[in-house]
Write a protein that holds these residues in place. Structure first.
Motif: not given
Lengths: 206, 206
Positions: A89-92, A149-156, B84-101
């Motif tokens: 239940a993270g951002n994604l 599955l929108t979990t971190p890599r670990e434990g998938v 990069l720029v991101l356009i569209g600050a909805g749920n998905l946009g928010r998730a990508l901005v915070n995407f780990p990695g």
DNA sequence: TAGATTGTTAATCGATTAACAATC
DNA sequence: TAGATTGTTAATCGATTAACAATC
């Protein structure tokens, strides 16, 4: 039946979406070349794609927009409701639960799980995030066959093993991990890092 | 140079990620069959993929893990920072901005835009959502070449036209719309609806 | 040297495109 | 009937896999 390319299935939804839009208009009929041009697919490929599933057009005339739309909906089973669970239940995860358009195509995320006490109990859309230790019980109770599955890599992998054990047959995996699965479980890898890295490669190498 | 399949590029990142993991371990060297098995790719395909870019292995021995890792990072330019720029600050946009990695691979989302007054001014990660009417000015000022689109379908084409006009050369498009673009602009379509519908098709038709 | 493993050429497989007879 | 357009067969294209000489 001859084997149908995955790319064909993916294009069917593209055709469907455009038919949906033009179904609002005045035209009753569209040719493969018009439809193909609108979605960026050669007309000959469009006809080939459809030919895997039957004959939907009228020679010399084209395709009835509404009929073809309905046929595609049927092939893709957009009319049937499918219950899915989402884990992570993270951002994604949150974005997917709230994703517009899934409902319309019969894709219903009916449970969300997490293992983080900070997330458990939170509300996402109309759902309450549940503790992942109740995963098995709830999946069995509801007879769910598909997991996101929108979990971190670990434990998938160990999570996936648990899912398979309680009858999950389809997995949409956002974790960048190749999964080991029985042959009767289908998986679709969604690798967002790979997408953007590929795009950057194309930008600087073409 | 011979044309390199897109699928090859995508697999390079898969190899890279596994090398990254095993670089922590004791082994110095890995064979194409071991690495291939770990990520679900035939060894012969792995060697073929690498061969597009040079010779990285040692016959009779295998590949030095760290060396190969670095070579792949270089090919995919993971070491260079990309704004990069991101356009569209909805749920998905928010998730990508915070995407780990993303950060780790040099993918830096440095501006977020929206046209909705409810979103403008909000904080996402370390960024403040800006008004889309400042799009052109900021993209030109910062010399940005890549845009991520997480907007609704409506109006995407005209948005893209604006982006192209100010020099955007790569677009990662999450809106389910085929875009009309000049030849020198690359695009990567991320069609989440298509993914899940395809998975459902596979579940019920295999 | 014998065993292992690469890099590459050739063969296979599968998907896309072209061509065209059928027919509305 | 003439023009348009489908559905399908055959040709092309491109990617994957197999085989193997080179060599560590």
């Amino acid at each position: 039946m001859k084997k149908i390319p995955l790319a064909t299935i993916q294009r069917l939804l593209v055709y469907y979406r455009h038919l949906n839009i033009i179904a609002e208009g005045d035209e009753e009929v569209i040719s493969s070349s018009k439809l193909g041009e609108a979605v960026g697919v050669p007309s000959t490929q469009l006809r080939k794609d459809l030919s895997y599933f039957g004959e939907f057009g009228c020679k010399g005339v084209g395709y009835n927009i509404n009929d073809l739309k309905e046929c595609l909906a049927k092939i893709l089973t957009l009319n049937k409701n499918r219950d899915l669970v989402l884990i992570g239940a993270g951002n994604l995860g949150r974005a997917l639960v709230n994703f517009p358009g899934f409902r319309k195509m019969g894709i219903n995320i009916v449970e969300v799980f997490d293992n983080d006490l900070d997330n458990i109990g939170n509300i996402i859309g109309e759902l309450t995030v549940k503790n992942i230790k109740d995963l098995e019980r709830i999946i069995v109770d509801r007879g769910i066959k598909t997991a996101i599955l929108t979990t971190p890599r670990e434990g998938v992998q160990s999570l996936v093993d648990r899912l398979v054990k309680v009858g999950i047959k389809a997995i949409w995996n956002f974790a960048p991990v190749p999964l080991k699965l029985p042959d009767d479980v289908v998986v679709y890898y969604e690798d967002l890092s790979s997408s953007i890295v590929t795009l950057m490669y194309l930008l600087y190498n073409t």
